[in-house]
Design a protein around this motif. Structure first.
Motif, PDB file in Angstrom:
ATOM      1  N   GLY A  64       0.779  -1.226   0.000  1.00  0.00           N
ATOM      2  CA  GLY A  64       0.000   0.000   0.000  1.00  0.00           C
ATOM      3  C   GLY A  64       0.811   1.278   0.000  1.00  0.00           C
ATOM      4  O   GLY A  64       0.243   2.366  -0.077  1.00  0.00           O
ATOM      5  N   PHE A  65       2.133   1.193   0.080  1.00  0.00           N
ATOM      6  CA  PHE A  65       2.936   2.414   0.103  1.00  0.00           C
ATOM      7  C   PHE A  65       3.492   2.736  -1.286  1.00  0.00           C
ATOM      8  O   PHE A  65       3.783   1.850  -2.091  1.00  0.00           O
ATOM      9  CB  PHE A  65       4.077   2.313   1.115  1.00  0.00           C
ATOM     10  N   HIS A  66       3.607   4.030  -1.557  1.00  0.00           N
ATOM     11  CA  HIS A  66       4.257   4.543  -2.760  1.00  0.00           C
ATOM     12  C   HIS A  66       5.560   5.209  -2.340  1.00  0.00           C
ATOM     13  O   HIS A  66       5.737   5.580  -1.178  1.00  0.00           O
ATOM     14  CB  HIS A  66       3.371   5.574  -3.459  1.00  0.00           C
ATOM     15  N   VAL A  67       6.452   5.387  -3.287  1.00  0.00           N
ATOM     16  CA  VAL A  67       7.720   6.071  -3.039  1.00  0.00           C
ATOM     17  C   VAL A  67       7.831   7.244  -4.008  1.00  0.00           C
ATOM     18  O   VAL A  67       7.565   7.085  -5.210  1.00  0.00           O
ATOM     19  CB  VAL A  67       8.920   5.121  -3.244  1.00  0.00           C
ATOM     20  N   ALA A  68       8.192   8.413  -3.506  1.00  0.00           N
ATOM     21  CA  ALA A  68       8.368   9.592  -4.349  1.00  0.00           C
ATOM     22  C   ALA A  68       9.749  10.186  -4.102  1.00  0.00           C
ATOM     23  O   ALA A  68      10.252  10.179  -2.979  1.00  0.00           O
ATOM     24  CB  ALA A  68       7.288  10.631  -4.062  1.00  0.00           C
ATOM     25  N   ILE A  69      10.364  10.696  -5.180  1.00  0.00           N
ATOM     26  CA  ILE A  69      11.692  11.286  -5.091  1.00  0.00           C
ATOM     27  C   ILE A  69      11.713  12.595  -5.852  1.00  0.00           C
ATOM     28  O   ILE A  69      11.265  12.664  -7.003  1.00  0.00           O
ATOM     29  CB  ILE A  69      12.780  10.366  -5.700  1.00  0.00           C
ATOM     30  N   GLU A  70      12.221  13.642  -5.202  1.00  0.00           N
ATOM     31  CA  GLU A  70      12.440  14.898  -5.923  1.00  0.00           C
ATOM     32  C   GLU A  70      13.669  14.739  -6.820  1.00  0.00           C
ATOM     33  O   GLU A  70      14.674  14.159  -6.417  1.00  0.00           O
ATOM     34  CB  GLU A  70      12.649  16.042  -4.934  1.00  0.00           C
ATOM     35  N   ASN A  71      13.570  15.277  -8.043  1.00  0.00           N
ATOM     36  CA  ASN A  71      14.644  15.106  -9.017  1.00  0.00           C
ATOM     37  C   ASN A  71      14.948  16.445  -9.690  1.00  0.00           C
ATOM     38  O   ASN A  71      14.627  16.664 -10.857  1.00  0.00           O
ATOM     39  CB  ASN A  71      14.244  14.066 -10.073  1.00  0.00           C
ATOM     40  N   TRP A  72      15.583  17.335  -8.949  1.00  0.00           N
ATOM     41  CA  TRP A  72      15.925  18.644  -9.511  1.00  0.00           C
ATOM     42  C   TRP A  72      17.352  18.666 -10.040  1.00  0.00           C
ATOM     43  O   TRP A  72      17.699  19.500 -10.865  1.00  0.00           O
ATOM     44  CB  TRP A  72      15.771  19.732  -8.445  1.00  0.00           C
ATOM     45  N   GLN A  73      18.207  17.752  -9.600  1.00  0.00           N
ATOM     46  CA  GLN A  73      19.626  17.785  -9.963  1.00  0.00           C
ATOM     47  C   GLN A  73      20.105  16.473 -10.575  1.00  0.00           C
ATOM     48  O   GLN A  73      21.282  16.154 -10.516  1.00  0.00           O
ATOM     49  CB  GLN A  73      20.468  18.088  -8.715  1.00  0.00           C
ATOM     50  N   HIS A  74      19.193  15.705 -11.156  1.00  0.00           N
ATOM     51  CA  HIS A  74      19.550  14.396 -11.734  1.00  0.00           C
ATOM     52  C   HIS A  74      20.270  13.533 -10.689  1.00  0.00           C
ATOM     53  O   HIS A  74      21.382  13.054 -10.902  1.00  0.00           O
ATOM     54  CB  HIS A  74      20.419  14.549 -12.976  1.00  0.00           C
ATOM     55  N   ASP A  75      19.635  13.339  -9.551  1.00  0.00           N
ATOM     56  CA  ASP A  75      20.219  12.583  -8.446  1.00  0.00           C
ATOM     57  C   ASP A  75      20.563  11.162  -8.893  1.00  0.00           C
ATOM     58  O   ASP A  75      19.714  10.427  -9.396  1.00  0.00           O
ATOM     59  CB  ASP A  75      19.227  12.538  -7.280  1.00  0.00           C
ATOM     60  N   GLY A 161      14.140  13.284  -0.606  1.00  0.00           N
ATOM     61  CA  GLY A 161      14.733  14.433  -1.283  1.00  0.00           C
ATOM     62  C   GLY A 161      16.034  14.089  -1.966  1.00  0.00           C
ATOM     63  O   GLY A 161      16.452  12.932  -2.054  1.00  0.00           O
ATOM     64  N   GLN A 162      16.693  15.130  -2.449  1.00  0.00           N
ATOM     65  CA  GLN A 162      17.964  14.994  -3.137  1.00  0.00           C
ATOM     66  C   GLN A 162      19.081  14.681  -2.141  1.00  0.00           C
ATOM     67  O   GLN A 162      19.009  15.050  -0.961  1.00  0.00           O
ATOM     68  CB  GLN A 162      18.302  16.302  -3.855  1.00  0.00           C
ATOM     69  N   GLU A 163      20.100  14.024  -2.646  1.00  0.00           N
ATOM     70  CA  GLU A 163      21.290  13.799  -1.840  1.00  0.00           C
ATOM     71  C   GLU A 163      21.908  15.163  -1.507  1.00  0.00           C
ATOM     72  O   GLU A 163      22.142  15.983  -2.390  1.00  0.00           O
ATOM     73  CB  GLU A 163      22.291  12.955  -2.631  1.00  0.00           C
ATOM     74  N   GLY A 164      22.126  15.432  -0.242  1.00  0.00           N
ATOM     75  CA  GLY A 164      22.730  16.708   0.163  1.00  0.00           C
ATOM     76  C   GLY A 164      21.692  17.689   0.662  1.00  0.00           C
ATOM     77  O   GLY A 164      21.505  17.824   1.879  1.00  0.00           O
ATOM     78  N   PRO A 165      20.983  18.391  -0.234  1.00  0.00           N
ATOM     79  CA  PRO A 165      20.038  19.406   0.238  1.00  0.00           C
ATOM     80  C   PRO A 165      18.778  18.836   0.866  1.00  0.00           C
ATOM     81  O   PRO A 165      18.073  19.540   1.586  1.00  0.00           O
ATOM     82  CB  PRO A 165      19.699  20.184  -1.046  1.00  0.00           C
ATOM     83  N   GLY A 166      18.473  17.575   0.619  1.00  0.00           N
ATOM     84  CA  GLY A 166      17.254  16.987   1.183  1.00  0.00           C
ATOM     85  C   GLY A 166      16.018  17.471   0.458  1.00  0.00           C
ATOM     86  O   GLY A 166      16.066  17.853  -0.711  1.00  0.00           O
ATOM     87  N   LEU A 167      14.902  17.489   1.161  1.00  0.00           N
ATOM     88  CA  LEU A 167      13.636  17.887   0.555  1.00  0.00           C
ATOM     89  C   LEU A 167      13.529  19.404   0.429  1.00  0.00           C
ATOM     90  O   LEU A 167      14.029  20.151   1.271  1.00  0.00           O
ATOM     91  CB  LEU A 167      12.466  17.357   1.388  1.00  0.00           C
ATOM     92  N   SER A 168      12.832  19.833  -0.613  1.00  0.00           N
ATOM     93  CA  SER A 168      12.605  21.258  -0.814  1.00  0.00           C
ATOM     94  C   SER A 168      11.581  21.771   0.196  1.00  0.00           C
ATOM     95  O   SER A 168      10.835  21.001   0.807  1.00  0.00           O
ATOM     96  CB  SER A 168      12.102  21.511  -2.233  1.00  0.00           C
ATOM     97  N   THR A 169      11.537  23.082   0.344  1.00  0.00           N
ATOM     98  CA  THR A 169      10.556  23.704   1.227  1.00  0.00           C
ATOM     99  C   THR A 169       9.135  23.367   0.794  1.00  0.00           C
ATOM    100  O   THR A 169       8.262  23.099   1.628  1.00  0.00           O
ATOM    101  CB  THR A 169      10.748  25.229   1.227  1.00  0.00           C
ATOM    102  N   GLU A 170       8.916  23.338  -0.519  1.00  0.00           N
ATOM    103  CA  GLU A 170       7.583  23.018  -1.053  1.00  0.00           C
ATOM    104  C   GLU A 170       7.183  21.593  -0.708  1.00  0.00           C
ATOM    105  O   GLU A 170       6.026  21.325  -0.364  1.00  0.00           O
ATOM    106  CB  GLU A 170       7.563  23.225  -2.567  1.00  0.00           C
ATOM    107  N   ALA A 171       8.127  20.675  -0.813  1.00  0.00           N
ATOM    108  CA  ALA A 171       7.830  19.275  -0.514  1.00  0.00           C
ATOM    109  C   ALA A 171       7.500  19.080   0.960  1.00  0.00           C
ATOM    110  O   ALA A 171       6.557  18.357   1.317  1.00  0.00           O
ATOM    111  CB  ALA A 171       9.009  18.396  -0.917  1.00  0.00           C
ATOM    112  N   LEU A 172       8.263  19.713   1.830  1.00  0.00           N
ATOM    113  CA  LEU A 172       7.998  19.596   3.265  1.00  0.00           C
ATOM    114  C   LEU A 172       6.636  20.183   3.614  1.00  0.00           C
ATOM    115  O   LEU A 172       5.912  19.642   4.460  1.00  0.00           O
ATOM    116  CB  LEU A 172       9.098  20.305   4.057  1.00  0.00           C
TER     117      LEU A 172
END
Length: 208
Positions: A64-75, A161-172
């Protein structure tokens, strides 16, 4: 065994052609794989099955769980996260941001895992709300609950989130809860793909 007549040498990966005189009469099996062997990175239960048959069988059992990843820097971690999502039988993987991502780390598991793209966090949040899935942000930010104490709903989206900066403010801001993995050393954070595997395992420990 390998030195005896009539025996194939042991394979380091996969299996050779179907060993019986007659191949199985089952539509799930791929005639080419039966004839030539199956060297794919799949569990033994799925040896010789077509990709379509494997996906259909997984779809009957997905969690029942989904996984989401932010991809702003081609992680580079995204491929590994997709591979872990397949291993823990996630319902879907969601890529937020850039459409292109490095598939090498997925080790071809993206063929068996449903992957959906969202242009930005806003579009992703609209989708999650429509699906009735709470978003659980995974990041060691102020206010995050330690994973053992945090609620992981049976149906939810685990957002990384991305490696290093983590999740964006919008995502949080889009998340209904924030969870962190307790650490004991000097580093501020752990690898994103490792963090994803830890949280997916914990979800499975509770619900699978």
């Amino acid at each position: 065994m390998s030195g005896e007549p009539g025996h194939e040498p042991e394979m380091s990966h996969g299996v050779g052609p179907w060993p019986g005189e007659q191949p199985p009469d089952d539509p799930r099996f791929d005639p080419e794989l039966l004839a030539e062997g199956d060297r794919r990175n799949v569990i033994d239960h799925y040896r010789y099955w077509t990709m379509e048959a494997i996906v259909a069988d997984l779809d009957e059992r997905r969690h029942g769980f989904h996984v989401a990843i932010e991809n702003w820097q081609h992680d580079m971690n995204i491929g590994s996260i997709v591979r872990s999502a397949n291993a823990f039988l996630a319902a879907e993987v969601h890529i937020i941001g850039k459409r292109r991502w490095n598939r090498r780390g997925a080790m071809v598991t993206d063929r068996y895992q449903h992957v959906r793209h969202h242009e930005d966090v806003a579009a992703f949040a609209v989708w999650a709300a429509g699906a009735g899935l709470p978003i659980v942000a995974i990041d060691n930010v102020e206010g995050s609950l330690p994973l053992p104490e945090a609620e992981l709903p049976e149906k939810c989206v685990l957002l990384f989130g991305q490696e290093g900066p983590g999740l964006s403010t919008e995502a949080l801001a889009a998340a209904s809860a924030s969870v962190e993995i307790t650490q004991y050393g000097s580093t501020r954070s752990i690898n994103a793909s490792a963090a994803a595997a830890v949280v997916m395992y914990e979800w499975c420990r509770r619900w699978a």
